[in-house]
Structure formats: C-alpha cells, structure tokens
Design a protein around this motif. Structure first.
Motif, short mmCIF file in Angstrom:
data_model
loop_
_atom_site.label_atom_id
_atom_site.label_comp_id
_atom_site.label_asym_id
_atom_site.label_seq_id
_atom_site.Cartn_x
_atom_site.Cartn_y
_atom_site.Cartn_z
N ALA A 25 7.01 -55.78 -15.14
CA ALA A 25 6.38 -54.78 -14.27
C ALA A 25 6.26 -55.31 -12.85
N GLY A 26 6.08 -56.61 -12.71
CA GLY A 26 5.95 -57.20 -11.39
C GLY A 26 7.24 -57.26 -10.61
N THR A 27 8.35 -56.99 -11.25
CA THR A 27 9.65 -57.06 -10.56
C THR A 27 10.30 -55.69 -10.40
N ARG A 28 9.66 -54.65 -10.86
CA ARG A 28 10.29 -53.32 -10.79
C ARG A 28 10.44 -52.84 -9.35
N GLY A 29 11.46 -52.03 -9.15
CA GLY A 29 11.70 -51.46 -7.83
C GLY A 29 11.07 -50.08 -7.73
N ASN A 30 11.34 -49.41 -6.61
CA ASN A 30 10.89 -48.03 -6.47
C ASN A 30 11.99 -47.21 -5.84
N ASN A 31 11.84 -45.91 -5.96
CA ASN A 31 12.88 -45.01 -5.48
C ASN A 31 12.42 -44.20 -4.27
N GLY A 32 11.33 -44.61 -3.65
CA GLY A 32 10.80 -43.88 -2.50
C GLY A 32 9.77 -42.85 -2.89
N PHE A 33 9.75 -42.44 -4.14
CA PHE A 33 8.78 -41.48 -4.63
C PHE A 33 7.77 -42.13 -5.57
N GLY A 34 8.09 -43.31 -6.02
CA GLY A 34 7.21 -44.02 -6.95
C GLY A 34 7.96 -45.18 -7.58
N LEU A 35 7.26 -45.90 -8.44
CA LEU A 35 7.85 -47.03 -9.12
C LEU A 35 8.85 -46.57 -10.17
N ASN A 36 9.90 -47.36 -10.37
CA ASN A 36 10.90 -47.07 -11.40
C ASN A 36 10.43 -47.61 -12.74
N PRO A 37 10.87 -46.99 -13.84
CA PRO A 37 10.56 -47.55 -15.16
C PRO A 37 11.34 -48.85 -15.38
N ILE A 38 10.82 -49.66 -16.27
CA ILE A 38 11.52 -50.88 -16.67
C ILE A 38 12.72 -50.46 -17.53
N THR A 39 13.90 -50.97 -17.20
CA THR A 39 15.11 -50.57 -17.93
C THR A 39 15.42 -51.56 -19.06
N PHE A 40 16.25 -51.11 -20.00
CA PHE A 40 16.68 -52.00 -21.07
C PHE A 40 17.46 -53.19 -20.49
N GLY A 41 18.23 -52.94 -19.43
CA GLY A 41 18.97 -54.02 -18.79
C GLY A 41 18.06 -55.08 -18.20
N GLU A 42 16.96 -54.66 -17.58
CA GLU A 42 16.00 -55.61 -17.03
C GLU A 42 15.33 -56.41 -18.14
N ILE A 43 15.01 -55.73 -19.24
CA ILE A 43 14.41 -56.43 -20.38
C ILE A 43 15.40 -57.44 -20.96
N ALA A 44 16.66 -57.03 -21.11
CA ALA A 44 17.69 -57.93 -21.66
C ALA A 44 17.88 -59.15 -20.76
N ALA A 45 17.92 -58.92 -19.45
CA ALA A 45 18.09 -60.04 -18.52
C ALA A 45 16.89 -60.98 -18.59
#
Length: 118
Positions: A25-45
């Motif tokens: 959660a501390g590394t998630r990005g945002n899209n200008g409207f809010g924070l992005n969800p954590i993706t499976f790719g981020e979890i795998a990495a």
C-alpha cells in the motif's frame, strides 16, 4: 499473540499478510483521481523480491483488504469520520470478521455501494 496497530489487532498467524499489505500500500501510485488498487503484478514482484512466498489464499486476502480499504483512502477528507477503535483478539475469528465488516460498511457509506471484490 497479536500485534495491535492503531486499535486493530492482527492475529500472529496473519501478521506477515498485514505487513505485506502495508508494504504494498505504501508503494501504490495514483491516477490523478485517487489511489490505484494494488495489482497482482505488484504483489508478485513484492513476493519475489522479499521471498515471502505467499499462498494464493494470502494473495486473495491482500486483494480483499485493499478493496475494502481503498475506498476509505480515496474518500474526501470531509467525508471521513472518526475511525472506530475496534480491536479483535488473535483467536477471535468473529472479532476479525467484525473488523472487516466495519471496514466494508465504511466503504459502503463513502461510496454508497458494495466495495469491489466483496
């Protein structure tokens, strides 16, 4: 034994999952409207880099925690109320369910609908 984190007691057996969620959660990005969800790719990495070796069930738990917490994090400050001081003992499954229930209710209050992946 459980770890207390701002009123939330995390069962020892799930502490590594909670720590993983917090790290991700501390590394998630945002899209200008809010924070992005954590993706499976981020979890795998994260899993590969840390050697955590999460099970599929633990990955799903991280995704479910994220889908419950994300609407709260993305709510406007004026919509936020005092967060409840809820504690669930390590061996209190009903208490842990209660905490998740409170988080889901809070997300529903913010968005007016059921959170994703619920």
């Amino acid at each position: 034994m459980a770890r207390k984190d701002k009123g939330l007691s995390v069962p020892f057996a799930l502490e590594h999952v909670w720590n993983g969620f917090c790290a991700l959660a501390g590394t998630r990005g945002n899209n200008g409207f809010g924070l992005n969800p954590i993706t499976f790719g981020e979890i795998a990495a994260w899993d590969a880099l840390t050697g955590a070796r999460l099970t599929p069930w633990e990955v799903e738990l991280i995704k479910r925690i994220d889908s419950t917490v994300l609407p709260i994090l993305n709510s406007k400050d004026k919509d936020r109320e005092q967060e409840p001081d809820t504690v669930a003992a390590a061996d209190d499954i009903a208490g842990v369910r209660s905490v998740m229930s409170i988080l889901k209710a809070r997300a529903k209050a913010v968005y007016g609908k059921k959170p994703a992946n619920a």
